[in-house]
Design an enzyme around this catalytic site. Sequence first.
Site, PDB file in Angstrom:
ATOM      1  N   LYS A  14     -12.105  -2.641 -26.938  1.00  0.00           N
ATOM      2  CA  LYS A  14     -10.874  -3.137 -27.572  1.00  0.00           C
ATOM      3  C   LYS A  14      -9.689  -2.245 -27.217  1.00  0.00           C
ATOM      4  O   LYS A  14      -8.639  -2.726 -26.833  1.00  0.00           O
ATOM      5  CB  LYS A  14     -11.005  -3.159 -29.105  1.00  0.00           C
ATOM      6  CG  LYS A  14     -12.092  -4.061 -29.648  1.00  0.00           C
ATOM      7  CD  LYS A  14     -12.036  -4.148 -31.182  1.00  0.00           C
ATOM      8  CE  LYS A  14     -12.335  -2.826 -31.862  1.00  0.00           C
ATOM      9  NZ  LYS A  14     -13.736  -2.395 -31.757  1.00  0.00           N
ATOM     10  N   ARG A  90     -10.907  -4.954 -40.483  1.00  0.00           N
ATOM     11  CA  ARG A  90     -12.329  -4.657 -40.327  1.00  0.00           C
ATOM     12  C   ARG A  90     -13.148  -5.138 -41.515  1.00  0.00           C
ATOM     13  O   ARG A  90     -14.367  -4.992 -41.510  1.00  0.00           O
ATOM     14  CB  ARG A  90     -12.505  -3.143 -40.228  1.00  0.00           C
ATOM     15  CG  ARG A  90     -12.844  -2.604 -38.846  1.00  0.00           C
ATOM     16  CD  ARG A  90     -12.966  -1.096 -38.974  1.00  0.00           C
ATOM     17  NE  ARG A  90     -13.672  -0.468 -37.898  1.00  0.00           N
ATOM     18  CZ  ARG A  90     -13.091   0.020 -36.799  1.00  0.00           C
ATOM     19  NH1 ARG A  90     -11.801  -0.099 -36.624  1.00  0.00           N
ATOM     20  NH2 ARG A  90     -13.825   0.630 -35.900  1.00  0.00           N
ATOM     21  N   ARG A 129     -19.280   8.236 -24.213  1.00  0.00           N
ATOM     22  CA  ARG A 129     -17.898   8.574 -24.578  1.00  0.00           C
ATOM     23  C   ARG A 129     -17.843   9.951 -25.253  1.00  0.00           C
ATOM     24  O   ARG A 129     -16.945  10.734 -25.003  1.00  0.00           O
ATOM     25  CB  ARG A 129     -17.361   7.484 -25.511  1.00  0.00           C
ATOM     26  CG  ARG A 129     -15.919   7.626 -25.869  1.00  0.00           C
ATOM     27  CD  ARG A 129     -15.393   6.367 -26.533  1.00  0.00           C
ATOM     28  NE  ARG A 129     -15.874   6.220 -27.897  1.00  0.00           N
ATOM     29  CZ  ARG A 129     -15.505   5.233 -28.705  1.00  0.00           C
ATOM     30  NH1 ARG A 129     -14.702   4.300 -28.281  1.00  0.00           N
ATOM     31  NH2 ARG A 129     -15.966   5.159 -29.933  1.00  0.00           N
ATOM     32  N   ARG A 131     -17.138  11.042 -28.347  1.00  0.00           N
ATOM     33  CA  ARG A 131     -16.129  11.432 -29.329  1.00  0.00           C
ATOM     34  C   ARG A 131     -16.839  12.098 -30.504  1.00  0.00           C
ATOM     35  O   ARG A 131     -18.051  11.998 -30.622  1.00  0.00           O
ATOM     36  CB  ARG A 131     -15.408  10.148 -29.787  1.00  0.00           C
ATOM     37  CG  ARG A 131     -13.963  10.320 -30.164  1.00  0.00           C
ATOM     38  CD  ARG A 131     -13.311   8.967 -30.350  1.00  0.00           C
ATOM     39  NE  ARG A 131     -13.905   8.221 -31.459  1.00  0.00           N
ATOM     40  CZ  ARG A 131     -13.690   6.924 -31.676  1.00  0.00           C
ATOM     41  NH1 ARG A 131     -12.916   6.249 -30.864  1.00  0.00           N
ATOM     42  NH2 ARG A 131     -14.262   6.324 -32.691  1.00  0.00           N
ATOM     43  N   ARG A 142     -22.196   3.101 -37.791  1.00  0.00           N
ATOM     44  CA  ARG A 142     -21.005   2.297 -37.478  1.00  0.00           C
ATOM     45  C   ARG A 142     -21.402   0.874 -37.112  1.00  0.00           C
ATOM     46  O   ARG A 142     -20.721  -0.081 -37.470  1.00  0.00           O
ATOM     47  CB  ARG A 142     -20.194   2.943 -36.344  1.00  0.00           C
ATOM     48  CG  ARG A 142     -19.606   4.258 -36.788  1.00  0.00           C
ATOM     49  CD  ARG A 142     -18.282   4.675 -36.209  1.00  0.00           C
ATOM     50  NE  ARG A 142     -17.953   4.331 -34.862  1.00  0.00           N
ATOM     51  CZ  ARG A 142     -18.125   5.141 -33.798  1.00  0.00           C
ATOM     52  NH1 ARG A 142     -18.667   6.338 -33.938  1.00  0.00           N
ATOM     53  NH2 ARG A 142     -17.738   4.750 -32.627  1.00  0.00           N
TER      54      ARG A 142
HETATM   55  P1  ADP Z   1     -14.403   2.347 -32.554  1.00  0.00           P
HETATM   56  O1  ADP Z   1     -13.933   2.759 -31.215  1.00  0.00           O
HETATM   57  O2  ADP Z   1     -15.776   2.793 -32.858  1.00  0.00           O
HETATM   58  O3  ADP Z   1     -14.189   0.886 -32.842  1.00  0.00           O
HETATM   59  P2  ADP Z   1     -12.057   3.233 -34.050  1.00  0.00           P
HETATM   60  O4  ADP Z   1     -11.371   4.247 -33.217  1.00  0.00           O
HETATM   61  O5  ADP Z   1     -11.443   1.890 -34.137  1.00  0.00           O
HETATM   62  O6  ADP Z   1     -13.570   3.166 -33.604  1.00  0.00           O
HETATM   63  O7  ADP Z   1     -12.244   3.795 -35.549  1.00  0.00           O
HETATM   64  C1  ADP Z   1     -12.906   4.992 -35.811  1.00  0.00           C
HETATM   65  C2  ADP Z   1     -13.167   5.138 -37.311  1.00  0.00           C
HETATM   66  O8  ADP Z   1     -11.910   5.075 -38.039  1.00  0.00           O
HETATM   67  C3  ADP Z   1     -14.029   4.067 -37.956  1.00  0.00           C
HETATM   68  O9  ADP Z   1     -15.409   4.332 -37.823  1.00  0.00           O
HETATM   69  C4  ADP Z   1     -13.550   4.122 -39.422  1.00  0.00           C
HETATM   70  O10 ADP Z   1     -14.114   5.215 -40.114  1.00  0.00           O
HETATM   71  C5  ADP Z   1     -12.066   4.400 -39.284  1.00  0.00           C
HETATM   72  N1  ADP Z   1     -11.288   3.141 -39.263  1.00  0.00           N
HETATM   73  C6  ADP Z   1     -10.577   2.653 -38.197  1.00  0.00           C
HETATM   74  N2  ADP Z   1     -10.002   1.476 -38.490  1.00  0.00           N
HETATM   75  C7  ADP Z   1     -10.354   1.194 -39.775  1.00  0.00           C
HETATM   76  C8  ADP Z   1     -10.102   0.120 -40.675  1.00  0.00           C
HETATM   77  N3  ADP Z   1      -9.368  -0.951 -40.317  1.00  0.00           N
HETATM   78  N4  ADP Z   1     -10.648   0.175 -41.922  1.00  0.00           N
HETATM   79  C9  ADP Z   1     -11.363   1.211 -42.314  1.00  0.00           C
HETATM   80  N5  ADP Z   1     -11.661   2.260 -41.525  1.00  0.00           N
HETATM   81  C10 ADP Z   1     -11.173   2.269 -40.272  1.00  0.00           C
END
Ligand code: ADP
Length: 187
Positions: A14, A90, A129, A131, A142
Site C-alpha cells: 500500500k 482499519r 523489511r 522494521r 498484525r
Molecule cells: P503495515 O505496513 O503493517 O500495514 P502501518 O505502517 O500501516 O503498517 O502501521 C503500523 C502500525 O501502526 C499498526 O500495526 C498499528 O499499530 C498502527 N496503526 C496504523 N494505522 C492505524 C489505524 N488506522 N488504526 C489503528 N492503528 C493504526
Amino acid sequence: MIKVVFLGPPGAGKGTQAVRIAEKYNVPHISTGDILRAAVKEGTELGQLAKSYMDRGELVPDEVIIGIIRERLSQPDIRERGFILDGFPRTLKQAEALDQLLSELNMPLDRVIYLNVDDEEIVKRLLARGRADDTEEVIRNRLKVYREQTAPLIDYYAEKCLLAEIYGVGEIDEITKKIEEALGLGE
Ligand code: ADP
C-alpha cells in the site's frame, strides 16, 4: 482530484503504491503508520501512547486515530488536491467516522483500492523489511488483527460499490498501472 483509500493486509505494498500515485498526480498521501512512527521518533505524548500498541501489533485506539485524520483532512491541500489514505480506515468504526468526515467536507470517496496478497508472501515480505514491528510474533498478531478488524471493510466498501480489487504480487510498475486503470487515470 483523487480521493481514494488503499486497503489491504500489512505488507501488501500500500505504502509503495500510494507514494507512486501521490507523486505522479500530486495528491496528498496520508499514511497513519508514517504519522505514528514520526510521533514515536519525536517522543511526543501521542508517540509514547502509539508505541505501546505498535510494538505488540495491536491497533492504536480508534478515537486517537480518528482525531489525527480529522485534523489532517481539514487542511487546505486536501480540498484542492484530494487525498490518498494509506492505513486508514482499519476498523468499521474508523470507516464510519471517515464517511461522516467526508460527508461534512462534501468530498465523497472515488474508489477503494484493495491490494490483495497471499499470506505466505506477506510474511516473507515483512520479515525481509525488518522494521521494528516486523518480528515474527508481532507480524502474526498484525495479520490476526487484520483478518478480524480490517478485512470486514472489504465487504463494507464492496456494498457501496467502491471496491476495486487488485492482485498485489508481480512487477511494481504493472501493479501501479492496474491501480491507475482502476482510478480512471490513463496514459
Ligand atoms: P503495515 O505496513 O503493517 O500495514 P502501518 O505502517 O500501516 O503498517 O502501521 C503500523 C502500525 O501502526 C499498526 O500495526 C498499528 O499499530 C498502527 N496503526 C496504523 N494505522 C492505524 C489505524 N488506522 N488504526 C489503528 N492503528 C493504526
